[in-house]
Every structure is written in C-alpha cells, then in structure tokens.
Design an enzyme around this catalytic site. Sequence first.
Site: not given
Length: 538
Positions: A73, A33-34, A134
């Site tokens: 996400c 992520d990110d 998630h």
Amino acid sequence: MGVLLFLTVFQCAINSVNTYGVSNPNVVLLIADDLGIGDLGCYGNRTLRTPNIDRLAKEGVTLTQHIAASPLCTPSRAAFLTGRYPIRSGMAAFSRVGVFLFSASSGGLPSEEITFSKLLKQRGYATALIGKWHLGMNCESNNDFCHHPLSHGFDYFYGLTVTNLRDCKPGHGSVFLKGVQRYLVILIQILGVTVVSVAVVHYIGFFKVPFQALGLCLLIISISLAVLIFFFYNFRHLNCFLMRDHQIIQQPLSYENLTQRLTTEAVRFIERNHNAPFLLVLSYLHVHTALYASKMFRGKSRHGLYGDAVEEMDWSVGGKSTNWEGGIRVPGLLRWPGVIQAGTYIDDPTSNMDIFPTIVKLAGAQLPYDRIIDGHDLMPLLQGKVIRSKHEFLFHYCNAYLNAVRWHPGNSESVWKVFFFTPNFTPEDSSGCYDSHVCFCYGGFVTHHDPPLLFDLSRDPEEKVPLTPETESRFYEILSVMQLAVDNHTRSLQAVSDQLSWNNLVWKPWLQLCCSSFSQFCYCDYDSENSLPEVYSG
Ligand SMILES: *[C@@H]1O[C@H](CO)[C@@H](O)[C@H](O)[C@H]1NC(C)=O
Ligand SMILES: *[C@@H]1O[C@H](CO)[C@@H](O)[C@H](O)[C@H]1NC(C)=O
Ligand SMILES: *[C@@H]1O[C@H](CO)[C@@H](O)[C@H](O)[C@H]1NC(C)=O
C-alpha cells in the site's frame, strides 16, 4: 493492505446543479485496500454481492486490466498520488519492510513530489483526504509535518497517518511483539551475562577496566532497552491515532463506527464545498470495518450513487501481495454521467498511475514538465476516442526490484508478461510477503529465471503454463523487445533518497506525537462529539 481499489466518481454536480461542466468536474476518489479483482460482482463474482458497486460499473466504465503500480500500500499510494513509479520518489524499499509501520519514523512522500492534490488546489479546488494516508508524517521534529497530507496539497485531513495494523485493535494480537519479543529476551540475557562477567573479571583483578565508564555504558544500554520495551508494549497508544489536520483527536484510535465517522466527514466536506470545485479522496481502512454500516445506510444517503457506493463497502478481505495477477490487478471503475459512456468495458492495460494525468488535465492544470510522469490520460480511452491505452509496457516491482514486465504490442491482441524472478513461496505463506508489510524480493528468498518466465495473458490469464521456444516461435524475439524496454526504463530512473531505508523506517522517539503528557499515556478523545448526523439516523 495489499492492493488498492479505486472507484472514481466524477461528479459534475451534486444536487444536479451543473455549475462547472466538463472542464472543472468535482472528483471523488474512493480507495479501499485488500480488495481483489475477484471480490466484486461486476468482475464475475457470484457469491459476494456488491450491488451498488455493480451499479456503478453498469453506469460507468469498468477497467478489466487495471494494474496497481505495486502490491503494497505505501508504494501503491505514492504511485497513485504522483502518477509515477514508486521507485522514482524513493518510495520502494530495498530492504524487506515495504511500508511504514510507525507514526514516528522519518520516511515519507518527499516534499519535492508533485501530487494531483497540489495541482488541483492551485486551480482553486477544495481538497480533502479522509481515511488512511500511510505516506509518512514528520522529517526532523515532531511538528514539521513535512510528509503530512496538508503538506501535499490537501486542505483538509481526517484520518490515520499510518496503517491500521492488527496491533491497533485491542485483542487482535500483535504483529510486532511476536517478532521482537525473542530478540528482546536475547538482548536482555546478553546484557545480564556481560554485567556479571565484567564484575567477576574486575573483582578477580584480571584486568582493570574503568568501572565508571563501563557502568555508564551499561546504563545507557539498559535505558535504551527499557525505552524499546516501553514502545512495543504501548504500541497501540503511540501509533494508532486519529487526526484532524495537524491535531490528534483520538489516541488511541477507536474502531467503533469508524467507517461511519469517515463517511460523515466526507459528506460534511462535500456539503461545505458544494459551491466550489472539489477533490475528495476517501481512503478506506480495512474493508471489513464497514460491516454493519450497510443496514443503517440503505436508501438514506442524500448523495445518491456516492453515498450508496460508500455504504456498500462491506466486502471481505482477500488481496494478495504479489505481482501475480491476483495481487496487482485491481478493480477500477469510473463513472461520469453524460461524459463517459455507461456500461463500457475496457480491456486494455491501465494503471492507477493514470489517475494523476487524467484528473490534472480535467482540472485544467499543467502536467509537470520537469519530471517523468508514467501515467497516461485515460479520457481518450474512456470516451472511446481511442481503443488502445498508451501503456505499451508496464513494469512490475517487488519492493525496489524490477521483477516483471507486461507488453501489449500495438498491432496484436497478445499481452505478454515476463518474470525475471519470483519470490519463493512457502506453504504457510503463499504470498511471498509476510502480513503485507514485509516482502522477500532478493537473495535466497527469490528464484531467478533464465530464460525468464513468459506468459501470454490473453491466452493464459492465470499464468499457468510458461511459454517455451518450442511452444512460442517468437520466444527470444519477444524477450529481447522486453529487455530493451527494461533497459530504457532503468536508464530513466534517477538516484533519489530511499524513504524506506532502515534509518527512515525505525521509530524515532523525538518524532513521536502524543496528545497528552506521557504520564497520561498519550490518551485523548475529542472525536466523541462527532456523532452520527441525521443523514444516517433518520
Ligand atoms: C467471490 O469472492 C469471494 C470472497 O473473496 C471468494 O471467496 C470467491 O471465490 C469469489 N468467487 C468468484 C467466482 O470469484
Ligand atoms: C456508534 O453508533 C451507534 C449507533 O448509532 C451509537 O449508539 C453509538 O453511540 C456510536 N458509538 C460511538 C463511539 O460513537
Ligand atoms: C523510454 O523511457 C522513457 C521514460 O519512461 C519513455 O518516456 C520513453 O517513451 C521510452 N522510450 C521507448 C522507446 O520505450
């Protein structure tokens, strides 16, 4: 949390034994992520060095127009696993909160959804998810695990079911406490004032209230409030934990050596399954937790490129959470020695939904025929058999609201992008989203554009100057084609239950997992013996 990088490593053989050939390749998907498109050297970054990722690019294919289906996400991962726009699985929020925040909420990837892991498992693949999930956990009780990775086609899971919020790190502040503290204080004040005034009114004999009923009512309210306060003050223990399959092995989660532990698990999984075709999804947490992995790992990995790529996950965090190009264009790198031409660049739009049909076909599985799959098989493009992706149109959502469309007409170099609305930016929050969990996609939080904002990304990749009927003679013609595509897309959506509704987002105490009794504050640590293997110490 914002964007999703994937590195796809099709490995026909570990230790150079090619057992399965082209038809049943081992698949390793690395997700972080990110990580923004500007963060990698191979995408033109001169200051940040990512030599091994760059090598991956040199040896494989670089997708320059690779688009995540959502800047957040939870929806982005849903799209990745199912090959479908998140709205089709109910994984796009109509409210402001666009991701799951608590381990004990009831929303998640519905069991009717077909993930690529399910299909590969049916084809005899060993499948593992290591890292962040998630996409929910339980539905109705704290052990139905209806949304858990093991219910979505993974044989093995080691990782976190929620995201690693700031609240999970001791001493890093709290996203929540700040937000809810004010409301809790107001609630307590209202409660206090009510109790006093009811007592006074009753004492004066102004009007007779059934005192016992009222008392019971107040008691219930006070207990609920106390439970809420308990929850937010114990956020870390209740939400940040590490699981192996269905078992909690560390609660609360410790960040010490976490990236090494994930890597260790990945290496062990590959070692256990080197005789079988396998699918490994390695989903990193915050990239900066990998910071000191690198020195120890350099040159130590037995798995060549795979290990090297892992050890170099030491990038800075930079993603944005919007549908502007900085938020959704993500690095996409694919490597498959001997099958995919090394050093290729593909500038045609591709999507992270494309991974689904691509690997399902490679594994020889059937694509589901009872539902729309929005992704397209990447192999013809990757092998240079075609030069155009099948994505003539790609749709961009702000939570559950369609706000932009991209059109790459088959007979033209232009890449048109239209915005129907854009989130209002405030100086302190330039992204339109707060902390990557909350996005402002409706009402007074957005500006609607009529006529919509139109850009040609081939001439204006940074979306600086919107086109007008004066500067683009086909302005209205282009808009009407895109509107027809939107109408067709919207018609293809079916009503599904909203997995990110408030009811599915809130904390439900009866879904809470706790590895010890509550009196021991949900504490345990069985992961300590998972020490670093000789691969890293040697
Ligand atoms: C390289 O990445 C760093 C960190 O994200 C960023 O600050 C810098 O602007 C990038 N450089 C280029 C040329 O994109
Ligand atoms: C983390 O790694 C270091 C270096 O190998 C080691 O000394 C330390 O004990 C590890 N900590 C945990 C909790 O495993
Ligand atoms: C209409 O939408 C469906 C579902 O996404 C798609 O399969 C089809 O190709 C679209 N038709 C046109 C003409 O765009």
